[in-house]
Design an enzyme around this catalytic site. Structure first.
Site, short mmCIF file in Angstrom:
data_model
loop_
_atom_site.label_atom_id
_atom_site.label_comp_id
_atom_site.label_asym_id
_atom_site.label_seq_id
_atom_site.Cartn_x
_atom_site.Cartn_y
_atom_site.Cartn_z
N ASN A 193 -46.05 38.44 8.62
CA ASN A 193 -45.65 39.73 8.06
C ASN A 193 -45.16 39.52 6.63
O ASN A 193 -44.19 38.81 6.40
CB ASN A 193 -44.53 40.32 8.93
CG ASN A 193 -43.87 41.51 8.29
OD1 ASN A 193 -44.45 42.21 7.46
ND2 ASN A 193 -42.63 41.75 8.68
N CYS A 202 -39.98 42.56 11.56
CA CYS A 202 -40.41 41.47 12.44
C CYS A 202 -39.22 40.77 13.08
O CYS A 202 -39.38 40.08 14.09
CB CYS A 202 -41.29 40.48 11.67
SG CYS A 202 -40.57 39.87 10.14
N HIS A 203 -38.02 40.95 12.53
CA HIS A 203 -36.83 40.33 13.11
C HIS A 203 -36.48 40.94 14.47
O HIS A 203 -35.71 40.35 15.23
CB HIS A 203 -35.64 40.44 12.15
CG HIS A 203 -35.25 41.84 11.81
ND1 HIS A 203 -35.89 42.56 10.81
CD2 HIS A 203 -34.29 42.66 12.31
CE1 HIS A 203 -35.34 43.76 10.73
NE2 HIS A 203 -34.36 43.84 11.62
N TYR A 255 -42.60 39.39 22.31
CA TYR A 255 -43.98 39.20 21.88
C TYR A 255 -44.94 39.70 22.96
O TYR A 255 -45.94 40.34 22.67
CB TYR A 255 -44.25 37.72 21.57
CG TYR A 255 -43.41 37.22 20.43
CD1 TYR A 255 -43.75 37.48 19.10
CD2 TYR A 255 -42.26 36.47 20.66
CE1 TYR A 255 -42.98 37.02 18.04
CE2 TYR A 255 -41.48 36.00 19.61
CZ TYR A 255 -41.84 36.29 18.32
OH TYR A 255 -41.06 35.84 17.28
N GLU A 265 -27.68 45.35 12.79
CA GLU A 265 -28.25 46.60 13.29
C GLU A 265 -27.55 47.06 14.57
O GLU A 265 -27.29 48.24 14.75
CB GLU A 265 -29.75 46.45 13.52
CG GLU A 265 -30.55 46.38 12.24
CD GLU A 265 -32.05 46.34 12.47
OE1 GLU A 265 -32.51 46.44 13.63
OE2 GLU A 265 -32.78 46.23 11.47
#
Length: 169
Positions: free
Chosen positions: A123, A131-132, A100, A158
């Site tokens: 979001n 946003c993850h 952040y 991912e």
């Protein structure tokens, strides 16, 4: 024009997609903080109509490990600051994370990590606007509207597929 919605199955549970004026305006998980009330998600839409058909195709490719970057018409509704945060989220590379604080600094507001966190939490298009990929300053998984289990799943997925997927750009 009234919003339309469709529900798709995914490895993280049902996803409700909402379209407004031809653009994707929402992607909500079954259980999600800040999920709008059902009646505001619009009328049932046709999954074969755009942008639903393209979103379904791209989400399927994403969850198969074949897509690293979405290319869909978006209709993000939010404050100017939220819009800036959501645009910045889309720049975080597949399989990587940022904090952040780093995101706040990139936006030229180094002391605004809390505000970035609040915008991130609002979001409306999860997964597609990633946003993850935002974590706490020490790398810990902190809040996720869809729940930390889903955030962990998406990040692990991912990272595992990143080395086997060819970039699309």
């Amino acid at each position: 024009m009234e919003p339309t919605r469709v529900v798709l199955d995914s490895p993280v549970g049902d996803l409700t997609l909402v379209a407004v004026d031809g653009g994707l305006a929402g992607l909500y998980m079954e259980v999600q903080r800040h999920r709008p009330p059902e009646e505001s998600l619009g009328v049932p839409g046709d999954p074969e109509d755009e942008p639903f058909a393209s979103a379904a195709e791209q989400l399927s490719a994403y969850f198969a490990g074949d897509l690293t970057e979405f290319d869909l018409p978006l209709n993000l509704q939010g404050t100017p600051f939220q819009q800036r945060v959501w645009t910045a989220l889309q720049q975080i590379p597949y399989g990587e994370t940022t904090t952040y604080g780093q995101l706040a600094a990139e936006l030229g507001k180094p002391s605004a990590s809390r505000a970035v966190g609040l915008a991130n939490g609002r979001n409306p298009i999860s997964v597609i606007v990633p946003c993850h990929r935002v974590v706490g300053a020490n790398g810990d998984l902190t809040g996720y509207g869809g729940g930390l289990d889903r955030k962990r799943y998406l990040l692990d997925f991912e990272r595992k597929t990143r080395t086997t997927v060819e970039p699309l750009f």
